[in-house]
Design an enzyme around this catalytic site. Sequence first.
Site, mmCIF file in Angstrom:
data_model
loop_
_atom_site.group_PDB
_atom_site.id
_atom_site.type_symbol
_atom_site.label_atom_id
_atom_site.label_comp_id
_atom_site.label_asym_id
_atom_site.label_seq_id
_atom_site.Cartn_x
_atom_site.Cartn_y
_atom_site.Cartn_z
ATOM 1 N N SER A 121 0.817 -1.204 0.000
ATOM 2 C CA SER A 121 0.000 0.000 0.000
ATOM 3 C C SER A 121 0.853 1.257 0.000
ATOM 4 O O SER A 121 1.893 1.321 0.663
ATOM 5 C CB SER A 121 -0.906 0.007 1.242
ATOM 6 O OG SER A 121 -1.615 1.221 1.341
ATOM 7 N N TYR A 143 -3.199 5.215 -4.695
ATOM 8 C CA TYR A 143 -4.475 5.911 -4.757
ATOM 9 C C TYR A 143 -4.282 7.162 -5.606
ATOM 10 O O TYR A 143 -3.174 7.693 -5.712
ATOM 11 C CB TYR A 143 -4.951 6.322 -3.365
ATOM 12 C CG TYR A 143 -5.330 5.190 -2.457
ATOM 13 C CD1 TYR A 143 -6.533 4.511 -2.632
ATOM 14 C CD2 TYR A 143 -4.493 4.801 -1.412
ATOM 15 C CE1 TYR A 143 -6.894 3.473 -1.790
ATOM 16 C CE2 TYR A 143 -4.849 3.769 -0.561
ATOM 17 C CZ TYR A 143 -6.050 3.105 -0.760
ATOM 18 O OH TYR A 143 -6.399 2.075 0.072
ATOM 19 N N THR A 169 -6.000 1.566 -6.833
ATOM 20 C CA THR A 169 -7.231 1.275 -6.097
ATOM 21 C C THR A 169 -8.245 2.376 -6.366
ATOM 22 O O THR A 169 -7.959 3.552 -6.168
ATOM 23 C CB THR A 169 -6.961 1.172 -4.585
ATOM 24 O OG1 THR A 169 -6.045 0.092 -4.359
ATOM 25 C CG2 THR A 169 -8.245 0.896 -3.823
ATOM 26 N N LYS A 269 -7.922 -2.128 -9.342
ATOM 27 C CA LYS A 269 -8.524 -2.828 -8.208
ATOM 28 C C LYS A 269 -9.822 -2.138 -7.805
ATOM 29 O O LYS A 269 -9.859 -0.917 -7.649
ATOM 30 C CB LYS A 269 -7.552 -2.842 -7.023
ATOM 31 C CG LYS A 269 -8.020 -3.622 -5.806
ATOM 32 C CD LYS A 269 -6.927 -3.630 -4.742
ATOM 33 C CE LYS A 269 -7.309 -4.449 -3.529
ATOM 34 N NZ LYS A 269 -8.410 -3.832 -2.755
ATOM 35 N N HIS A 293 -13.239 -3.643 -1.668
ATOM 36 C CA HIS A 293 -12.397 -3.103 -0.598
ATOM 37 C C HIS A 293 -12.653 -3.826 0.721
ATOM 38 O O HIS A 293 -12.620 -3.223 1.800
ATOM 39 C CB HIS A 293 -12.618 -1.601 -0.426
ATOM 40 C CG HIS A 293 -11.361 -0.845 -0.092
ATOM 41 N ND1 HIS A 293 -10.759 0.020 -0.962
ATOM 42 C CD2 HIS A 293 -10.595 -0.837 1.020
ATOM 43 C CE1 HIS A 293 -9.683 0.539 -0.413
ATOM 44 N NE2 HIS A 293 -9.552 0.038 0.805
ATOM 45 N N GLY A 325 -11.476 -10.494 -1.106
ATOM 46 C CA GLY A 325 -12.656 -10.335 -0.273
ATOM 47 C C GLY A 325 -13.185 -11.655 0.233
ATOM 48 O O GLY A 325 -13.682 -12.462 -0.545
ATOM 49 N N GLY A 326 -13.040 -11.897 1.539
ATOM 50 C CA GLY A 326 -13.685 -13.028 2.182
ATOM 51 C C GLY A 326 -12.924 -14.327 2.207
ATOM 52 O O GLY A 326 -13.433 -15.324 2.724
#
Length: 405
Positions: A121, A143, A169, A269, A293, A325-326
């Site tokens: 990041s 970003y 992102t 993303k 996200h 995600g998840g």
Amino acid sequence: MSKFAEFLEKNPWRRNPWFETVGEAQRRASKRLPKSVYSSLIAGTQAGITVHDNVEAFNELGFAPHVVGATPDRNLTTTVMGQEISMPVMISPTGVQAVDPDGEVAVSRAAAARGTAMGLSSFASKPVEEVTAVNDKIFFQIYWLGGRDEVAARIERAREAGCKGLIVTTDWVFNIGRDWGSPEIPEQVDLKALAKMAPEIAVRPRYAMDWIRDGKVMIPDLSAPNLVDKGQQGPTFFGAYGQWMGTPPPTWDDLQWLREQWGGEFMVKGITRLDDAKRAVDIGATAISVSNHGGNNLDGTPATIRVLGPIADAVGEDLDVLLDGGIRRGSDVVKALAFGAKAVMIGRAYLFGLAANGQAGVENVLDLLRMGIDSTMMGLGKDDIADLDRSDLIIPEEFERVFGG
């Protein structure tokens, strides 16, 4: 080693070495971290509908296994954004990782030890140069923050540090408030902040002990050093966040300009719609991540596994399709691959491991996912992850969501 360090090494608060599930890593993280820090890991936006659906949707899918024909060896390797990785799991970029003193450097070492890539990041707490020094498969996440000149300088620093790709992102709106309350995180971890957090830290002594080395308190750095030139003092995390909120969102023309400036492997993303996936192809992206996200975007967005299949069908021939995600188990990874993903990116799962046991905890999570992928492949009678498809799944009616066509 000082006597105090010897005490820390021998005291019963030190972490247990191995956990058998990501759920156990999360439990240990909750026991070790101060309440505010742990809350920041698990929080979603608004009512938390999306963050919950990201995990639970995987449980709606079943497998259609073969009972004869399993092979003794299975190939789990794949290539993502030009980098060969040992299994279809890579590290998703997450901001300031103050759950462990070594933060992103520990995660980078863990990913390298397990032969996979890492997204770093731009809000990370460690300089990009320190992270690429221990892993040569780093993708820098950015970003749209500030003007084009600032963005260009940021990606040039990432290029000079040896990053192999760029992740932009796009999937975050700035929702205010959560139904269960928002964690209070200090702007700076100074004596005033430590005093305010003292009641939380007092009941989580292991966290405090990890920030003490040779009798000295190691204050976690909540700045963002990768948003400025190398060697300069970065803004605080919340200062950077405020600047991002104040920057007009990028257009597709901006993203195409960014892709051209980078000139190499480029991921968009935050894709959940078919039309956005096709626009990513149009601007020359080499990868997309089907992502919401982690539930920290617009609440009510479907789980990423629900929208993955139609997107992979539409653009999977044109670029690498990933999902995040998840993901909590190796079987979740296999389900994503069967829907057409080339690999998945994990976020909370490795942060739980980092909080539970530092670098070794991240390696532990990656090992669990690898073993889960391998055993699921064996049960399905498949010897290569490239052979997975929908026929390996039992998919309920109306499970998939298609929009933006």
